[in-house]
Motif scaffolding. Structure first.
Motif, PDB file in Angstrom:
ATOM      1  N   ALA A  12       0.843  -1.214  -0.011  1.00  0.00           N
ATOM      2  CA  ALA A  12      -0.004   0.109  -0.114  1.00  0.00           C
ATOM      3  C   ALA A  12       0.915   1.328  -0.003  1.00  0.00           C
ATOM      4  O   ALA A  12       0.608   2.241  -0.811  1.00  0.00           O
ATOM      5  N   MET A  15       2.259   1.649  -3.426  1.00  0.00           N
ATOM      6  CA  MET A  15       1.456   2.286  -4.363  1.00  0.00           C
ATOM      7  C   MET A  15       1.004   3.815  -4.199  1.00  0.00           C
ATOM      8  O   MET A  15       1.210   4.413  -4.805  1.00  0.00           O
ATOM      9  N   GLN A  16       1.134   3.927  -2.968  1.00  0.00           N
ATOM     10  CA  GLN A  16       0.963   5.210  -2.495  1.00  0.00           C
ATOM     11  C   GLN A  16       1.968   6.279  -3.230  1.00  0.00           C
ATOM     12  O   GLN A  16       1.735   7.355  -3.494  1.00  0.00           O
ATOM     13  N   CYS A  18       3.693   5.733  -5.874  1.00  0.00           N
ATOM     14  CA  CYS A  18       3.468   5.735  -7.257  1.00  0.00           C
ATOM     15  C   CYS A  18       2.352   7.041  -7.392  1.00  0.00           C
ATOM     16  O   CYS A  18       2.516   7.588  -8.533  1.00  0.00           O
ATOM     17  N   ALA A  19       1.372   6.780  -6.334  1.00  0.00           N
ATOM     18  CA  ALA A  19       0.343   7.889  -6.946  1.00  0.00           C
ATOM     19  C   ALA A  19       0.459   9.408  -6.812  1.00  0.00           C
ATOM     20  O   ALA A  19       0.206   9.955  -7.636  1.00  0.00           O
ATOM     21  N   THR A  20       1.572   9.834  -5.854  1.00  0.00           N
ATOM     22  CA  THR A  20       2.035  11.059  -5.762  1.00  0.00           C
ATOM     23  C   THR A  20       3.243  11.249  -6.263  1.00  0.00           C
ATOM     24  O   THR A  20       4.205  11.083  -5.524  1.00  0.00           O
TER      25      THR A  20
END
Lengths: 237, 770
Positions: A12, A15-16, A18-20
């Motif tokens: 998680a 991914m976080q 990657c998201a920002t």
């Protein structure tokens, strides 16, 4: 269970991450420091348009070939100022194409020449003042972005201007400047050359473009090519 | 997970025995409580983990180009209104807010929604656009004040969906329209703001309502429970799942406030199925059913969506409009009953039509050929997970207006051509020659066809489309070739290296004797072209083709000179783009930039060019291609296009008309059309009778700017005698003007009698000056 839990957490978190994405983390092009050659070039535009001098043989334009394994091709000798007695207006698109003798250009159909969205690139006067509303607005935006260090944003705004006025050499000139500031000297030179093909009858702008070509060549380690371009810059003025 | 639970219940049951067992029972209860506590702690972790992390994966969204508005822009009012329709603008008498537009004659007033672009954000603003003919004549703010340039938000043209095909548009609680939360609470969970996750009151009422009604009308599930069910649990219907759900609902309420839970619910709820794609959340449902952002929805639309929560398939307003209408009106009555809205407002809302769009405007199926191109490019640059999960926003150069025109041109021309096109497939590429951007694409004659993408993948012999490469190779040698060089168009044969004899033939099997070079290209004569190509050398011609942008691995056989080699339509477009753009090659692009889900710039696909040819040689080649349109193989285009529209282009036909090609360009538009059979069978279509007809119809609809290439510095026009090709005087009969690379103009001929005195006068003046 705990192990599984930790790994879920880890994924998680990943991914976080990657998201920002930080805006400067993955730029397409390296955002170098903004350059201040801008000012000098702009003054160049406003320099009084000197009468176009006679032109010597070498045009200095080198044609690229895809793999570059054959020698660059020198273009055919050509004077820089193409047309005699047509420096005033509309010289960029002068004789256009003469239809065959049997075909006469019809006078009936109204050619959508007036508001084409393409600012007329006519005389070599202080070029800034001739720009249309949208192009001028976008060039101004690009300049602000460049001033703030956002070179990608500036390039993007200039490409937006280019879509509106693809034949306005000043847009290509500014784009070439930004590319050079981004460290892409090859594109800076290519864009300047494209701009030159639309800058007929605008000697001040031509001089600035040759100067930019010279800088781009210097950046590419081509001192001789740079000197050649500087010669052209002088001639253009 | 269920194991400890079941052992616990078993132990409880056993504990209901006689007194001596009481101690055991207490002990067992303690054990049970410990296990229960452990289970609760575990559930708590699950609840928090999923809720605090990234709650959803969002597929990448692909957008069309934003429509730019500025004075002088070439834009038909009807095209503009079609764009507004595609964006879901409401037509109103007076613009009431973002997403509204009102039309009065040539004036359109609209309130844009604003959008985050790579270059920065475009504010939501009220604009007034005035049209005059095909142009934008005025652009201002609605409150007065000039506006140099503005742009609409881009049309969403598709997404990149992961395997589970779940799609959503995330919304924040402050973006929801009036009544949405009130309606949702009124219909689904009246006690939402008062309960702690489960609502005994609601359950009691549900039991009561269902008992009195004799059927299941109300569920006792709170919104929180519904969210927990969708979010964490399977669809299994069992008491143990119900218990877990209740526990998790309570835990969720312990950690998060009502606002957060509500927001998650609004984004999670399932509201429909679009083929394989699941529509989740009110944000996407609003776009999917109404073509509008959620924030703009009005009371009847809100009531419809909320009503659908109960059974998205059963109440699907497209499939079952009557049921949906009944359900919506029931919801509206309920709102009036609970005094959320007045009785009058509810009655008024009940009069409104369902107002759903014809089909899902976000359907991934609208432009499969172009999306295919975008996906291929993205997959080169991103991992699949990034594309399907991170909510990337992909901005493209796709122009829905041109796409529609291309689709119409293809289908209607093939219909017009009738029987001869049965079983014939097609492909089309539309690009902007000055920027190299791909604006439209057809992978089939059938719009929306999602299979074999012929524009990208069909490698077909290009026939005479190769000829400009041969003539360009010749015109690059101005000391040897000019447009008025004489070529022999006579039969000949050559023996290839492999011993095979090659004997080219003209279309129509007729030789044309001695012709001008430009005529041989304009009329697509094979004999003279093949001879010219052999003189230049096949490898040299292939090298020129490569410099133009197409790099096939063709063997250097003479037959390649007449286009026996195959290319894809997209490669042909790249090749002709270099011809159209003054000899500057641009890699064709479909993507402009990529933003993250938060609107942060991530990647740009910049405009890049490379000068590959001398502008003079390109200018002369373009000239010959313009003659092809005026008097050569492309001339039928002017049966349907105005003479003032300067165009350049080339037909291509292969043996037995197996391939019908046309590639050509105006100032601002380049299009390549291919027609043929997938099994490579014969057709009755030549390049001129097939592909050119589609191309012409497209150009008629697109109404582009006439081609006007600035004369390069090294080109000059000279007067020549049309019969002899020799230099002559302007005043002579048969004198025509032709462009030449400076220094390659033909030598003066005998003239027509007027020239001689003029010369001698000049001599006299010169002598006098010296």
């Amino acid at each position: 269970m705990n192990k599984q839990w930790m790994s879920v957490l880890a994924v998680a978190a990943l991914m976080q991450g990657c998201a920002t994405v930080d805006r400067r983390a993955i730029p397409v092009v390296d955002a170098g420091a903004p350059v201040s050659e801008e000012v000098a070039a702009r003054q160049g535009y406003r320099a009084p348009a000197a009468p176009a001098a006679a032109q010597q043989e070498d045009s200095g334009v080198v044609v690229m070939v895809p793999q570059g394994d054959s020698a660059p091709l020198q273009t055919f000798a050509a004077p820089d100022t193409a047309f005699s007695g047509s420096v005033d207006s509309g010289s960029a698109a002068q004789p256009t194409w003469q239809p065959a003798p049997s075909i006469s250009a019809p006078a009936s159909a109204p050619a959508p020449s007036a508001p084409s969205g393409i600012p007329s690139s006519s005389s070599g006067l202080a070029a800034d003042e001739q720009l249309d509303g949208p192009v001028l607005a976008l060039l101004t935006t690009a300049q602000q972005q460049q001033g703030g260090g956002d070179l990608n944003g500036a390039a993007s705004s200039l490409e937006r201007a280019q879509r509106i006025a693809p034949r306005e050499p000043q847009v290509l000139y500014r784009l070439a400047q930004v590319r050079l500031a981004q460290g892409d000297a090859v594109q800076a030179e290519q864009l300047s050359r494209r701009a030159l093909s639309y800058a007929s009858g605008r000697p001040a702008l031509q001089a600035s473009l040759w100067e930019l070509i010279a800088q781009s060549r210097e950046r590419q380690g081509d001192a001789a090519g740079a000197a050649q371009a500087r010669e052209r810059a002088k001639v253009s003025l | 997970m269920t194991k400890p639970r079941s052992s616990r219940t078993r132990s409880k049951r056993r504990s209901g025995g006689a007194r001596p067992w009481l101690g055991w029972a207490i002990k067992l209860s303690i054990v049970g409580l410990v296990i229960l506590a452990g289970f609760a702690i575990y559930l708590d972790a699950v609840v928090q983990e999923k809720f605090s992390g990234k709650r959803w994966t969002i597929p990448a969204k692909v957008y069309a180009r934003p429509l730019e508005l500025f004075v002088g822009q070439k834009l038909d009012k009807n095209d503009f209104l079609a764009e507004l329709d595609a964006l879901g603008y409401r037509r109103e008498k007076a613009v009431s807010g973002p997403g509204g537009a009102s039309v009065a004659g040539n004036d359109v007033e609209l309130h844009t929604r604003g959008f985050q672009f790579y270059e920065g954000s475009e504010a939501s603003q009220r604009l007034r656009v005035r049209f005059s003919g095909d142009f934008v004549a005025g652009l201002s703010r609605a409150n007065g004040g000039e506006m140099p340039v503005a742009r609409l938000e881009p049309v969403l043209i598709g997404g990149l969906y992961p395997a589970h095909n779940e799609d959503r548009i995330l919304i924040k609680l402050d973006q929801v329209p009036p009544y949405l939360v009130e309606t949702l609470v009124a219909v689904e969970d009246r006690e939402f703001f008062n309960h702690f996750g489960v609502s005994p009151k609601s359950i009691a009422r549900a039991v009561w309502v269902n008992l009195t009604a004799g059927q299941v009308r109300q569920g006792g599930s709170t919104l929180t429970q519904q969210l927990v069910k969708n979010f964490y649990l399977t669809n299994e219907r069992s008491l143990s799942r119900k218990a877990t759900e209740a526990m998790m609902a309570v835990l969720l309420e312990l950690h998060y406030d009502k606002q957060e839970i509500l927001e998650a619910y609004l984004n999670e709820v399932f509201l429909g199925q679009d083929g394989r794609r699941a529509i989740h959340g009110f944000g996407l449902a609003s776009q999917y059913f109404f073509g509008q952002p959620l924030a703009e929805l009005k009371l009847p639309q809100v009531a419809l969506l909320v009503g659908m929560v109960k059974g998205p398939t059963y109440y699907n307003p497209r499939r079952n409009p009557e049921r949906a209408l009944e359900r919506r009106n029931l919801v509206l009555d309920l709102l009036a009953e609970q005094q959320v809205v007045s009785v009058e407002d509810a009655a008024k809302a009940k009069q409104a039509p369902l107002g759903v769009t014809q089909r899902g405007s976000l359907a991934d199926s609208s432009y499969p050929a172009f999306l295919d191109l975008v996906k291929r490019q993205l997959r080169q640059d991103y991992r699949d997970e990034d594309l399907t999960e991170e909510g990337l926003r992909v901005f493209t150069s796709f122009d829905p207006i041109l796409q529609l025109k291309a689709e119409q041109a293809m289908s209607e021309t093939l219909k017009r051509l009738g029987k001869s096109t049965e079983g014939v497939e097609g492909a089309m590429m539309v690009t902007n020659p000055e920027t190299g951007e791909i604006q439209a694409m057809l992978g089939s004659r059938q719009p929306g066809y999602a299979g074999f993408n012929r524009a990208l993948d069909a490698v077909r012999p290009i026939g005479s489309l190769i000829k400009p490469a041969i003539y360009l190779a010749a015109l690059e040698k101005p000391s040897q070739y000019t447009l008025t060089s004489l070529l022999e168009d006579e039969p000949f044969s050559v023996k290839g290296a492999d011993g095979q004899v090659w004997k080219p033939q003209n279309y129509g099997r007729q030789a044309h004797g001695t012709v001008y070079l430009y005529q041989a290209l304009a009329n697509s004569y094979n004999l003279s072209t093949a001879r010219l190509g052999l003189d230049l050398g096949v490898p040299n011609v292939l090298r020129t083709l490569e410099r133009l942008g197409a790099s096939p691995k063709w063997p250097a056989y003479p037959s390649m000179l007449l286009g026996a080699g195959g290319l894809r339509p997209i490669e042909v477009a790249d090749m002709y783009q270099t011809l159209a753009n003054g000899g500057f090659n641009t890699p064709l692009r479909g993507i402009r930039s990529v933003l993250t889900a938060d609107g942060e710039p991530l990647k740009r696909y910049p405009f890049q060019i490379q000068q590959r040819f001398d502008p003079g040689a390109i200018y002369l080649t373009q000239y010959a291609l313009q003659r092809a349109m005026r008097e050569g193989t492309g001339r039928s285009a002017y049966n349907r296009l105005p003479q003032s529209l300067n165009l350049a282009g080339k037909t291509g036909t292969t043996n037995d008309s197996r391939d019908s090609w046309f590639a050509g360009f105006s100032q601002d538009l380049l299009a390549v059309v291919w027609l043929g059979r997938d099994d490579n069978g014969k057709t009755s279509l030549t390049g001129a009778t097939g592909a050119l007809q589609v191309w012409t119809d497209f150009m008629r609809r697109a109404d582009p700017l006439p081609l006007q290439t600035p004369v390069p510095d090294n080109v000059a026009y000279a007067w020549v005698d049309a019969r002899s090709g020799l230099g002559t005087d302007e005043r002579c009969p048969d004198a025509v003007q032709m462009p030449y690379i400076r220094g390659s103009e033909p030598a003066p001929g005998p003239g027509c009698g007027l020239q001689a005195p003029a010369e001698s006068v000049m001599d006299w003046v010169r002598g006098w000056l010296q």
